[in-house]
Design an enzyme around this catalytic site. Structure first.
Site, PDB file in Angstrom:
ATOM      1  NE  ARG A 132      -0.390   1.075  62.902  1.00  0.00           N
ATOM      2  CZ  ARG A 132      -0.715   0.004  62.198  1.00  0.00           C
ATOM      3  NH1 ARG A 132       0.168  -0.935  61.952  1.00  0.00           N
ATOM      4  NH2 ARG A 132      -1.940  -0.144  61.735  1.00  0.00           N
ATOM      5  CB  THR A 134       1.279  -8.781  61.497  1.00  0.00           C
ATOM      6  OG1 THR A 134       0.445  -7.878  60.774  1.00  0.00           O
ATOM      7  CG2 THR A 134       1.959  -8.064  62.633  1.00  0.00           C
ATOM      8  CB  THR A 179       2.761  -5.653  60.256  1.00  0.00           C
ATOM      9  OG1 THR A 179       1.843  -6.161  59.304  1.00  0.00           O
ATOM     10  CG2 THR A 179       2.415  -4.206  60.520  1.00  0.00           C
ATOM     11  CD  GLU A 217       0.344  -1.486  58.537  1.00  0.00           C
ATOM     12  OE1 GLU A 217      -0.622  -2.054  59.063  1.00  0.00           O
ATOM     13  OE2 GLU A 217       1.388  -2.063  58.202  1.00  0.00           O
ATOM     14  CB  SER A 274      -1.858  -0.977  65.073  1.00  0.00           C
ATOM     15  OG  SER A 274      -1.323  -2.277  65.105  1.00  0.00           O
ATOM     16  CB  SER A 275      -5.218  -5.307  65.793  1.00  0.00           C
ATOM     17  OG  SER A 275      -6.396  -4.714  65.295  1.00  0.00           O
ATOM     18  N   GLY A 323      -1.980 -11.217  62.778  1.00  0.00           N
ATOM     19  CA  GLY A 323      -3.348 -11.656  62.486  1.00  0.00           C
ATOM     20  C   GLY A 323      -4.384 -10.548  62.445  1.00  0.00           C
ATOM     21  N   GLY A 324      -3.967  -9.289  62.176  1.00  0.00           N
ATOM     22  CA  GLY A 324      -4.962  -8.216  62.089  1.00  0.00           C
ATOM     23  C   GLY A 324      -5.763  -8.175  63.393  1.00  0.00           C
TER      24      GLY A 324
HETATM   25  N1  GLY Z   1      -1.578  -4.282  60.150  1.00  0.00           N
HETATM   26  C1  GLY Z   1      -2.115  -5.008  61.226  1.00  0.00           C
HETATM   27  C2  GLY Z   1      -2.274  -4.179  62.448  1.00  0.00           C
HETATM   28  O1  GLY Z   1      -1.494  -3.290  62.670  1.00  0.00           O
HETATM   29  O2  GLY Z   1      -3.194  -4.378  63.186  1.00  0.00           O
END
Ligand code: GLY
Length: 527
Positions: free
Chosen positions: A65, A340, A358, A379, A411-412, A432-433
């Protein structure tokens, strides 16, 4: 079996499997191909997570990430004049964290793959050089992404200089092809050092951004132990912090396990109620207790303690919605501390790879690096740009996820693999966040609790609650009767067109069943 968001990328992964590569190699090829053919989320300018389960039973998790640049600081997005958060964490050069994708894919190939690197990058070089026909949905997506027009390189490449693309037009990306060629020839050094790094750092500096050549040179992948839990005799292998997703799925499954919610049937008001209440409670916990584990001691054991989960479960009223104002984030003593994309690959030897990566928002920061052809992520908005205030997903987050140099935003993303008796039964993930966590939860229970086949489980209408705002969002597909019953229980309902894009593989009596999400142009291909 390869399931990904875009058919050329799925085909690139399948070709790697057919020519002797393993699932990890195929996932690397898919990752690079999506960076060309699915520009809203596929990327080399972003980052992500790769969950791997090897044929010998070992599991591992690669965190590639984005990291906050060294010059980042806690209040960098707060306007000193107004005290309010600016839009800089969302749009433009300052929104970008240090990208991790190229180094992450290289790490995966070197340690767990077997095909030569160049063979995995080359299909993407070809797609960028020769181009590919723009699909109807991609043409629409470019048209809808108006903010791309604010950045000349993005306008030139993705909006056809303002003339837009029609379905069937061939999109050639020459600058991206040359960047990918450097990566093909030099490995990740072709991105993090030399010409690419220099051009990127210069372009960013010219526009007031933060990423420097030093940030790029220092970027490292973290290899972490996946988070593991159990549910009704299944083992859930999932994403650890800095993802908030794995702990969410495990905490919510724990809350649901002994409620008997499933007896009311999939899509019933009672089942939706119990799941929404579990979501509400987990997202309250997420707001205060999750962050980058290198900077914040995440109270994982406490959050997943069966006694704590039982207490959370007992607070669910069997009939009525609990107002979110009555739910607080857990405070543990002495703290034990939306766009994402996901792809899933399984090979014939038993290796399984589940990748979510993402740019954060669709087309990320909307900035295409000059002369390099790739979009930069936004991000930095996954941090709490102003702790205590909502970010672009409406998520309220606290100090645990405040900005600091070198830190990874929470992150999700929730790549997950479900096992039974040590064998994979389901692998999945979604973009989808914050909705990612709930989409993954819903597909898991659709298969395990409601007995759906994997395609039905993916197709099934989804819903989402994230504590604040106190709203239950629901896709089409729920009857007016069910919606009315939920309103009577106290829910404020918002109808949404679509939630998530799950890419799943199910193992069934020796068969691999690939389930692309019909909400998109995703494809599944196996051999
Ligand atoms: N950018 C979406 C996530 O990492 O949750």
């Amino acid at each position: 079996m390869v399931v990904s968001r875009e058919k050329h990328a799925t085909a690139a992964g399948l070709a790697v499997l057919q020519s002797g590569g393993n699932a990890i190699d195929a996932a690397v090829a898919v990752g690079f191909a999506l960076a060309v053919t699915h520009p809203s989320a596929g990327n080399i300018g972003g980052g992500g997570f790769m969950l791997i389960r090897l044929a010998d039973g070992r599991t591992t998790f690669l965190d590639f990430r984005e990291r906050a640049p060294l010059a980042a600081s806690r209040n960098m997005y707060i306007d000193p004049a107004t005290g309010k958060a600016t839009q800089d964490s969302v749009l433009g050069y300052r929104a970008a964290g240090v990208p991790g994708t190229v180094r992450g894919l290289e790490y995966a190939n070197k340690k767990y793959g077997r095909k030569p690197w160049a063979a995995l990058v080359h299909p993407a070089v070809e797609l960028a050089t020769s181009g590919f026909p723009v699909s109807y949905a991609q043409a629409q997506s470019f048209r809808a992404a108006r903010a791309l027009a604010q950045f000349p390189e993005s306008k030139r490449i993705f909006l056809n200089d303002g003339k837009f693309y029609e379905p069937g037009d061939v999109l050639v990306q020459g600058d991206l092809a040359r960047t990918l060629e450097r990566v093909e020839k030099q490995g990740s050094k072709g991105f993090y050092e030399g010409q690419t790094a220099q051009l990127l750092a210069e372009d960013v500096a010219r526009h007031g951004g933060l990423i420097t050549e030093e940030d790029l040179r220092r970027y490292t992948v973290r290899e972490l132990k996946p988070l593991t839990g159990s549910y009704r005799g299944y083992t859930i292998v999932t994403a650890p912090p800095p993802s908030s997703g794995g702990v969410g799925v495990l905490e919510m499954l724990g809350m649901l396990e002994t409620t008997g919610y499933e007896k009311s049937g999939a899509g019933s008001a009672t089942a939706v109620h119990y799941m929404a209440e579990a979501m509400r409670r987990y997202f309250a916990d997420r707001s205060e207790n999750l962050g980058d584990p290198d900077f914040f001691k995440v109270p994982l054991t406490s959050l997943l303690d069966p006694k704590y989960i039982a207490k959370r479960r007992a607070s669910i009223d069997p009939v009525s919605a609990t107002p979110s104002s009555a739910i607080k984030a857990a405070a543990f003593n002495g703290k034990e501390s939306n766009e994402t994309t996901h792809f899933t690959v399984a090979d014939g030897e038993g290796n399984v790879v589940s990748v979510t990566y993402t740019l954060n928002g669709g087309y990320g920061s909307k900035v295409t690096a000059t002369g390099l052809g790739f979009l930069l992520n936004n991000e930095m908005d996954d941090f709490a740009p102003k702790p205590g205030e909502a970010n672009m997903y409406g998520l309220i987050q606290g100090e645990a996820n405040a900005i600091a140099p070198g830190k990874t935003p929470l992150s999700s993303m929730t790549p997950t693999i479900v096992l039974r008796d040590g064998k994979p039964v389901l692998a999945l993930g979604s973009p989808g966040g914050p909705t990612i966590i709930n989409s993954v939860l819903e597909v898991i229970v659709n298969v395990l609790d409601f007995g759906m086949n994997v395609q039905d489980a993916v197709n099934w209408p989804r819903f989402h609650h994230q504590w604040l705002p106190d709203v239950l969002s629901m896709e089409p597909g729920y009857s007016p009767d069910t919606v009315a019953l939920l309103e009577q229980r106290g829910y404020r309902i918002r109808r949404v067109a679509s939630q998530g894009e799950v890419a799943a593989i199910r193992w069934d009596n020796g068969w691999l069943e690939g389930a692309p999400d019909p909400r998109t142009e995703a494809t599944a291909e196996g051999h």
